[in-house]
Design an enzyme around this catalytic site. Sequence first.
Site, PDB file in Angstrom:
ATOM      1  N   SER A 187      -0.477 -37.777  35.959  1.00  0.00           N
ATOM      2  CA  SER A 187       0.040 -38.996  35.303  1.00  0.00           C
ATOM      3  C   SER A 187      -1.346 -39.642  35.091  1.00  0.00           C
ATOM      4  O   SER A 187      -2.507 -39.086  34.517  1.00  0.00           O
ATOM      5  CB  SER A 187       0.805 -39.639  36.252  1.00  0.00           C
ATOM      6  N   HIS A 211       3.075 -37.445  32.775  1.00  0.00           N
ATOM      7  CA  HIS A 211       3.654 -38.732  32.430  1.00  0.00           C
ATOM      8  C   HIS A 211       2.908 -39.025  31.039  1.00  0.00           C
ATOM      9  O   HIS A 211       1.855 -38.692  30.779  1.00  0.00           O
ATOM     10  CB  HIS A 211       3.335 -39.930  33.187  1.00  0.00           C
ATOM     11  N   ASP A 263       5.603 -40.029  41.722  1.00  0.00           N
ATOM     12  CA  ASP A 263       6.502 -38.927  41.280  1.00  0.00           C
ATOM     13  C   ASP A 263       5.651 -37.611  41.477  1.00  0.00           C
ATOM     14  O   ASP A 263       4.341 -37.581  41.344  1.00  0.00           O
ATOM     15  CB  ASP A 263       6.665 -39.108  39.457  1.00  0.00           C
TER      16      ASP A 263
END
Lengths: 197, 274
Positions: free
Chosen positions: A18, A45, A138
């Site tokens: 991310s 992401h 995540d």
Amino acid sequence: MSQFNLNSSYKAVVIGGSAGSFQGITKILSQLPKTFPLPIIMCLHRLKHVRNGFVEALSIKSVFPVVEPNDKEQIKKGGIYLAPSNYHMSVELGNYFAMSTEEMINNSRPAIDITLGTAAFVYREKLIGILLSGANRDGGMGMKHIKDKGGLTIVQEPSECMIDTMPKAAINLTKIDHVLKVDDIVSLINELDKYYR
Amino acid sequence: MIQDIDIADLKRITELIHSKYGYDFRNYAMSSFKRRMLRILEVKNLSIESLLKKLSESPVFINEFLDELTVNVTEMFRDPGFWRVIRDEIIPGILLNHKTFNIWHAGCSSGEEVISMAILLREMGIHNDVSLYATDLDTTILEKAKMASYPAKNMELNEKNYIRFEGKWTLKDYCKEENGKVTFDKGLLANVTFRKHDLVIGDVFNKFDLILCRNVMIYFNQTLQNEVLKKFHASLFKYGYLAIGSKESLIWCDVANRFLVVSNEEKVYKKIKD
């Protein structure tokens, strides 16, 4: 010769990342061995409503082109795949991808937990999971799934991460096999390649 | 919380639903179906055994179950570039041959796409010339779609999409906000027929000039996708259009050679052979 204790049983590599992971991911993709035999499945992401640009930016840096697969597309040896924007990407039994527009998970779609978790279910101990820099949790559960199924788990050294929340979440959830700087992840992939010659 | 469900248990659930209620989820894509099941077990606080018991003993539960099972995440003007293609290329193409025509929203969920289409048609000045059919297998969500009422917090995203679609006004001009909800002008739904229809077991029920089925077939395996695409082919007039989701494809299916790619980027196809 090995510091990583590898072998040639692996079937796929999954990578999650991310905020702050772009540099790491491009470094890995730009130094892939020319013969690398495993599919690389990436869930990063990204801006949800920008469909274009990201895969092209990664492709420029990568040794092989990166593709955003279609729903039910077969996973090929040596293919490099990126989860498309605004879809969750699962790996299905039978070795193909499936997309979905379910609710966001960890405020994310694509969610890394889904890609990593489904890949762990399909490839079991034959999977290598890599989690890079990121600002939310995540991917942590996904890494735990990989570890629980007997796969190999690697996270980016938190001190090297622009934001270390993501690798730390994984470290807190499971016993990660290797905590490495990106350069060492590159070495590991190159060493792995030699087992397939 | 249950972490995982065996394939054998998923099979027991789909077999029970099929034999008792006729719905056929046996060819749904595995991983998303499993996630939906885990979600239902969590939300309803059930074990697999108690879920099976409830499904076999309580026929009213099935509607609740279907509503949780189907994925009802959607937005207005999702993929604005797609909607520009519909407005600037597809509908003008249909209008060359017909002044009035039919559109089918297959798997319409809570109706955001139907409202988007109605707004597009109104802005083209042809709203009264088009009949829209909106179908879903989930009756709960169909009732919601008829209300045309959505959480106000969704409007930021919808409005952003609409701006990128390059609409004539703003979405605010089409709805009223009250108590955290926006309700769209009911006139937009004047030409819309909502009906329950299951793509898996349902028949061809009409002929259309344009079918939209975006991000619905991703929940099916390829065998089922192939069957449903045959139904869409049979439901289209010759030279009618089929629109699917941006990450779906029909190049591999049996009816592929009866379609022409109109927009590869936005996944719009034209039926060229019966």
